[in-house]
Structure formats: structure tokens, C-alpha cells
Design an enzyme around this catalytic site. Structure first.
Site, PDB file in Angstrom:
ATOM      1  N   GLY A  55      35.653  24.320  47.698  1.00 54.30           N
ATOM      2  CA  GLY A  55      34.210  24.139  47.559  1.00 54.30           C
ATOM      3  C   GLY A  55      33.586  24.093  48.930  1.00 54.30           C
ATOM      4  O   GLY A  55      34.286  23.897  49.932  1.00 54.30           O
ATOM      5  N   CYS A  82      42.225  23.470  49.246  1.00 57.30           N
ATOM      6  CA  CYS A  82      41.156  23.391  50.247  1.00 57.30           C
ATOM      7  C   CYS A  82      40.289  22.141  50.035  1.00 57.30           C
ATOM      8  O   CYS A  82      40.787  21.036  50.224  1.00 57.30           O
ATOM      9  CB  CYS A  82      40.347  24.682  50.191  1.00 57.30           C
ATOM     10  SG  CYS A  82      39.640  25.078  51.770  1.00 57.30           S
ATOM     11  N   TYR A  83      39.050  22.280  49.588  1.00 53.57           N
ATOM     12  CA  TYR A  83      38.234  21.078  49.333  1.00 53.57           C
ATOM     13  C   TYR A  83      38.958  20.145  48.366  1.00 53.57           C
ATOM     14  O   TYR A  83      38.940  18.923  48.519  1.00 53.57           O
ATOM     15  CB  TYR A  83      36.873  21.478  48.746  1.00 53.57           C
ATOM     16  CG  TYR A  83      35.969  20.277  48.469  1.00 53.57           C
ATOM     17  CD1 TYR A  83      35.202  19.724  49.480  1.00 53.57           C
ATOM     18  CD2 TYR A  83      35.908  19.705  47.194  1.00 53.57           C
ATOM     19  CE1 TYR A  83      34.394  18.622  49.237  1.00 53.57           C
ATOM     20  CE2 TYR A  83      35.099  18.602  46.936  1.00 53.57           C
ATOM     21  CZ  TYR A  83      34.348  18.062  47.969  1.00 53.57           C
ATOM     22  OH  TYR A  83      33.549  16.981  47.725  1.00 53.57           O
ATOM     23  N   HIS A 172      44.149  29.010  50.661  1.00 49.47           N
ATOM     24  CA  HIS A 172      43.867  29.489  49.299  1.00 49.47           C
ATOM     25  C   HIS A 172      45.042  30.302  48.752  1.00 49.47           C
ATOM     26  O   HIS A 172      45.146  31.501  49.038  1.00 49.47           O
ATOM     27  CB  HIS A 172      42.601  30.364  49.306  1.00 49.47           C
ATOM     28  CG  HIS A 172      41.362  29.568  49.520  1.00 49.47           C
ATOM     29  ND1 HIS A 172      40.701  28.953  48.482  1.00 49.47           N
ATOM     30  CD2 HIS A 172      40.685  29.261  50.641  1.00 49.47           C
ATOM     31  CE1 HIS A 172      39.655  28.298  48.964  1.00 49.47           C
ATOM     32  NE2 HIS A 172      39.622  28.465  50.268  1.00 49.47           N
ATOM     33  N   GLU A 174      45.405  31.419  45.902  1.00 50.62           N
ATOM     34  CA  GLU A 174      44.974  32.340  44.845  1.00 50.62           C
ATOM     35  C   GLU A 174      44.543  33.709  45.352  1.00 50.62           C
ATOM     36  O   GLU A 174      44.435  34.643  44.574  1.00 50.62           O
ATOM     37  CB  GLU A 174      43.834  31.705  44.030  1.00 50.62           C
ATOM     38  CG  GLU A 174      42.500  31.552  44.763  1.00 50.62           C
ATOM     39  CD  GLU A 174      42.402  30.294  45.643  1.00 50.62           C
ATOM     40  OE1 GLU A 174      43.453  29.742  46.005  1.00 50.62           O
ATOM     41  OE2 GLU A 174      41.273  29.888  45.965  1.00 50.62           O
ATOM     42  N   ASP A 231      35.607  48.715  30.271  1.00 47.89           N
ATOM     43  CA  ASP A 231      35.192  47.399  29.777  1.00 47.89           C
ATOM     44  C   ASP A 231      34.512  47.492  28.412  1.00 47.89           C
ATOM     45  O   ASP A 231      34.865  46.779  27.475  1.00 47.89           O
ATOM     46  CB  ASP A 231      34.239  46.719  30.780  1.00 47.89           C
ATOM     47  CG  ASP A 231      34.792  46.752  32.189  1.00 47.89           C
ATOM     48  OD1 ASP A 231      36.019  46.826  32.316  1.00 47.89           O
ATOM     49  OD2 ASP A 231      33.999  46.706  33.143  1.00 47.89           O
ATOM     50  N   LYS A 373      39.136  43.142  36.138  1.00 50.61           N
ATOM     51  CA  LYS A 373      39.351  44.510  35.653  1.00 50.61           C
ATOM     52  C   LYS A 373      40.773  44.738  35.142  1.00 50.61           C
ATOM     53  O   LYS A 373      40.974  45.280  34.063  1.00 50.61           O
ATOM     54  CB  LYS A 373      39.053  45.465  36.811  1.00 50.61           C
ATOM     55  CG  LYS A 373      38.962  46.904  36.439  1.00 50.61           C
ATOM     56  CD  LYS A 373      37.786  47.133  35.551  1.00 50.61           C
ATOM     57  CE  LYS A 373      36.949  48.278  35.766  1.00 50.61           C
ATOM     58  NZ  LYS A 373      35.639  48.194  35.166  1.00 50.61           N
TER      59      LYS A 373
END
Ligand code: XMP
Length: 517
Positions: A55, A82-83, A172, A174, A231, A373
Site C-alpha cells: 500500500g 511490503c506495507y 513484491h 507477486e 473476453d 487475460k
């Protein structure tokens, strides 16, 4: 069957859905909840673990997001990113301060060293690149925690209290830039939370069909905004399964499609067992766009005009105010269009429906709006869609309008269509079409002098773009061989009047974006 669940507690970072998606990738069901969710509600969801996101705030400021400290006595494993890591340290008695000297502030790719005895880093190499983005520093880690990762600048990049199942990293895991990041998340799920991994995209498919059935009800109808891309086609298949013939798919040909695309979409969907309607609206869109140069303005015009066409078609087919509009919006559409405090990068067309159009329907259904996607593609396979459809390269709703820099005219659209067709043709012939995630031509507004035959030309410069990416949130430029580029350049300049120069775009995203507008 209830699946085991991990909760991602959202503290306003950029990558929250990316964390959720990584958890899903590891076959564990995951939901993102705001940090304000009461602890009792979180407990009732019975998660096997919680991940605190990053954040933008500083945890030592009173107004920054905090958690009910009782979350730490509940007994559920927590990973802070992180945060989230700083929040855990701060709440449990550590000290987080503003980094005093620049070396303790870390941004970007940083070599990091891991203690591989720690369950979070089990089986990983002892060092690797991780993606940092923090200006604060953990001056003191809380009692009970040990340091399990460090960088050259910072001794406490990772902390762990193995007994209580609390882990924190300043980087991070991710994002793709962090090597073995997904493995760290997998370790948290399987080594720490003891997940069994009982969730698949097939489950998502079943539960989404069921939810759609319930939302639409036994008599409700749905008008689906169909572009023929991945999509909306996947959503068409989901809705067809959920409500059958009560679905009407409306494909708007705004005159800004690629060469032959309108006919191809019509041919493909005519074979499906769904109500398919094609609306030829070239004149309608081009007249609204006449003279408009600003990219966001073009996007707004197209987004609203799509809405008005859907409204008109709903009237035509007797779709009432009790019925629904559906769109194949995916997560990057939402985030790039600006969500919460995030900056508006560019407004994706499906986030620009006029309020009066939205009010014309009972609700707007966007069941894919948390997926990326490649997850949508996986879902498409689950639904049995053919591979050529599932793997189609994306084509943005506003179409060639955002690939013609400056004002859009029919003439420019025709020029671009021809050039783009040759580009795609040569890429396919060279066997590169499967290796490049998205490739297209852009008609720049720049004209330059050339010589053709014995005459002077003063024509447009065409830019070629080709990118490789998994999720379209970040992308690299595709290393197309020079010989292939050469063939494309020669053919386009020879075959397409109005273009006398070709350039290849060699910028990644960020700092550029995939489309030029
Ligand atoms: P950008 O240019 O934002 O593109 O880096 C990321 C991906 O999104 C597509 N894109 C859109 N798709 N409506 C869409 O359906 C839009 O308004 C839109 N704008 C960009 C783009 O083609 C790329 O795949």
C-alpha cells in the site's frame, strides 16, 4: 463443496489482484477484501491463511490503514507484503521509520539473499532478484521474529515468526520481476497454511455459471456486448450455458475493425447456437469522431456510442429494464481505467457507458472483471472454445481509432487496415504469430519526405508494434528478426499508398503502454 480459502487483505497497493491471481495459480481459492472488513467477518469466512498487501502509506502515521490487533492472536498464518510486512512489524511491537539515507530506500530490481531453511524460501536458490518498492525501513523487528532475507542495502528484507506462522517480505513476490516469487507464495500456501490445493478454473466456471443463473433469474434476458475477441466470446459461452436462448449477443461493427474482421466474427458466431446480431455502425461512429484528436476524448466518444447502440438494440429486441447488459470486462480494463486512488492510464471502452444506458438495464454483468487475460483463456478452454479463438490476440474495443494518431477518417482507417493486414500476414508466414502476444500497426500523424520511382513523396510514417506479455499489465517489445521486419517494411511501402516510412517500436510497458493511445 466449500473450497479452502485464502483472504488477501487489501491495503490499497497496486498489485492486489495480482496476488490473488498468483494464489489461484497455485490452485487455492482466494478473495480480496478491504482492510476495513471486520475481524468477525473474516473469521466467519474461515480462511486457511491471510495475505496483507502492499500500500502507498507509511504505517507509523495515524491515518494510515491498520488492522484489529486481535488478528494476530486468532491463530491463522499471515504473509505481509511490503506495507503489509511493515504493518505486521509495527503492530507486533517492532519499529518502522522513514528510511534516513537513500540506501535503505529501495525501488526496482534488487539482489536479495534468502535463508532457505525458512519455510517461505524452502527449495529456492539462496539469492535472486526481487522487486522492491519501499521508502520505509524496519528499524526494529518485533520479538519472536528472525531475519530471513536481506539485500546489500537492507538487513531485514524478510522476517519470520515460524512458530506463529507470520511472515513478511519488503519486496513484491507477486510481480514477474521477482524471481521465484510465485514459489514463495506457493510455499506460504503449502508449507505454512498446509493447503491441499483443491481449486481449479473448472470450479470457477461452474460457480460463475451458477451465479449468473441466479442473478438473471428464471425469466431474465441478457444483451451481451460482443466484440468477437477472447473476453466477450468466453463470456458468451458462459452466458449461453447459464441462460441459453435468453441471451442476445450484439456485435457492433464500428468501422474501425481490422481487415475482414466484421465478416469473420459474423461467420464464427453464426455457427454458434446463440442469438447473434451484427450492427453496422461505421457512419455513426466516424461522424462522432470527426476532427477529434485527443486520445481520451476518442475513447469517451466510442465508449458512450457503444452504450447508445446497445440501448437501441435492447429497444429493438424488447429487452426491458428488468433485463441485463453483460460485458467481457477483465481486470486490466478496470485497473487501467482508474480504480479507487489509482491513476487513469487510459479509459477502456467498457468502463465508459453513459449513466442513462446503465440505468436502462437492471444491472451490468461483468463476471470476468477479476481475471487476467491468460486466466480468461484458461476459462475459455474449460468451456470448450476452439484454440484459435482462445488464443486470438487482443483487439481493443475502440479499435483502429486508438491506432490512428490524431483525427480519424475513413481514408486513414482503410490505409491502416491494409498495412496492418500485411504486417499480420508476414508475421504469420514467418511463424512468429504464436510467439508474439499482440502485434499491430499504428498510423502515426507524422509525415516525412521519401523518394519513390523518380518522384518525391510526402507521406505518413507507420509504426509497427509487437509485444510479449502474459497479463498485458507489463510487456516487453518482441524481438522480431530483422529479415521479417524488412519484408514487412518493403511490402507495406510498396503496396499501401500513403505510407512511405516504417518504424518499429522498441519500448516496453512500462514506461510505454501497449497501444499508442
Ligand atoms: P495498454 O495500451 O493499456 O493495453 O497497455 C493493454 C491491453 O489492453 C488492450 N486495450 C483495450 N482493450 N478496450 C479493450 O477491450 C480498450 O479500451 C482497451 N485499451 C487497450 C490493449 O489492446 C492491450 O491488449
Amino acid at each position: 463443496m466449500a473450497h479452502e480459502l485464502v483472504i488477501v487483505l487489501d491495503f490499497g497497493g497496486q498489485y492486489n489482484q495480482l496476488i490473488a491471481r498468483r494464489v489461484r495459480e497455485c490452485n487455492v481459492y482466494c478473495e480480496v477484501k478491504p482492510f476495513t472488513t471486520p475481524l468477525s467477518e473474516l473469521k466467519a469466512m474461515n480462511p486457511i491463511g491471510i495475505i496483507f498487501t502492499g500500500g502507498p502509506n507509511s504505517v507509523y502515521l495515524e491515518e494510515s490503514p491498520h488492522v484489529d490487533p486481535e488478528i494476530f492472536t486468532w491463530g491463522v498464518p499471515i504473509l505481509g507484503i511490503c506495507y503489509g510486512c511493515q504493518l505486521m512489524a509495527h503492530t507486533l511491537g517492532g519499529k518502522v521509520t522513514e528510511a534516513q539515507d537513500d540506501s535503505a530506500r529501495e525501488y526496482g530490481k534488487t539482489e536479495t539473499f534468502f535463508d532457505t531453511v525458512c519455510p517461505l524460501f524452502k527449495g529456492l536458490p539462496e539469492s535472486g532478484i526481487s522487486w522492491m518498492s519501499h521508502g520505509d525501513y524496519m528499524a526494529k523487528v518485533p520479538d519472536g521474529f528472525e531475519l530471513v532475507a536481506h539485500s546489500n542495502a537492507c538487513p531485514n528484507v524478510g522476517i519470520a515468526d515460524v512458530k506463529r506462522g507470520f511472515y513478511g517480505v519488503q519486496f513484491h513476490p507477486e510481480v514477474n520481476h521477482t524471481e521465484h516469487g510465485t514459489d514463495m507464495i506457493r510455499n506460504f500456501l503449502y508449507e505454512v497454511c498446509k493447503a491441499k490445493g483443491d481449486w481449479t478454473m473448472g470450479d470457477f466456471c461452474k460457480s460463475t455459471v451458477q451465479t449468473l443463473k441466479e442473478q438473471v433469474g428464471p425469466d431474465g434476458r441478457v444483451l451481451l456486448a460482443l466484440s468477437g475477441g477472447v473476453d466477450s466470446s468466453v463470456l458468451a459461452a458462459l452466458l449461453a450455458e447459464a441462460i441459453g436462448e435468453r441471451l442476445t449477443c450484439v456485435f457492433v461493427d464500428h468501422g474501425l475493425m481490422r481487415k475482414d474482421e466484421g465478416d469473420e466474427v459474423e461467420a464464427a458466431f453464426s455457427k454458434w447456437n446463440v442469438n447473434f446480431v451484427r450492427v453496422n455502425a461505421e457512419e455513426r461512429f466516424l461522424s462522432k469522431l470527426a476532427g477529434v484528436e485527443d486520445p481520451q476524448e476518442k475513447r469517451h466518444i466510442i465508449g458512450s456510442e457503444f452504450g447508445y447502440v446497445f440501448r437501441d438494440e435492447a429497444e429493438r429486441f424488447g429487452i426491458t429494464k428488468q433485463d441485463f447488459l453483460a460485458q467481457g470486462t477483465i481486470y486490466p480494463d478496470v485497473i487501467e481505467s482508474g480504480k479507487g486512488d489509482a491513476d487513469v492510464i487510459k479509459s477502456h471502452h467498457n468502463k465508459l457507458l453513459p449513466a442513462e444506458v446503465v440505468a436502462r438495464f437492471k444491472d451490468v454483468l461483468e463476471p470476468l472483471d477479476l481475471l487476467f487475460k491468460d486466466e480468461v483463456r484458461q476459462l475459455g478452454r474449460e468451456l470448450g472454445l476452439p484454440e484459435y479463438l482462445v488464443m486470438r490476440q487482443p483487439f481493443p474495443g475502440p479499435g483502429l481509432a486508438i491506432r490512428i494518431i490524431g483525427a480519424v477518417t475513413k481514408e486513414k482507417a482503410d490505409t491502416l487496415r491494409e498495412a496492418d493486414f500485411i504486417y499480420r500476414d508476414e508475421i504469420a508466414k514467418a511463424g512468429w504469430d504464436k510467439q508474439i502476444s499482440q502485434y499491430f500497426a499504428v498510423l502515426t500523424n507524422c509525415r516525412s519526405v521519401g523518394v519513390m520511382g523518380d518522384g518525391r513523396t510526402y507521406d505518413y510514417t507507420l509504426a509497427l508494434r509487437g509485444v510479449t506479455t502474459n497479463d498485458f499489465m507489463t510487456a516487453d517489445w518482441a524481438r522480431i528478426p530483422y529479415e521479417v521486419l524488412d519484408k514487412i517494411s518493403v511490402r507495406i511501402v510498396n503496396e499501401v499508398p500513403g505510407i512511405n516510412r516504417i518504424v518499429y517500436d522498441i519500448t516496453s510497458k512500462p514506461p510505454a503502454t501497449v497501444e499508442w493511445e
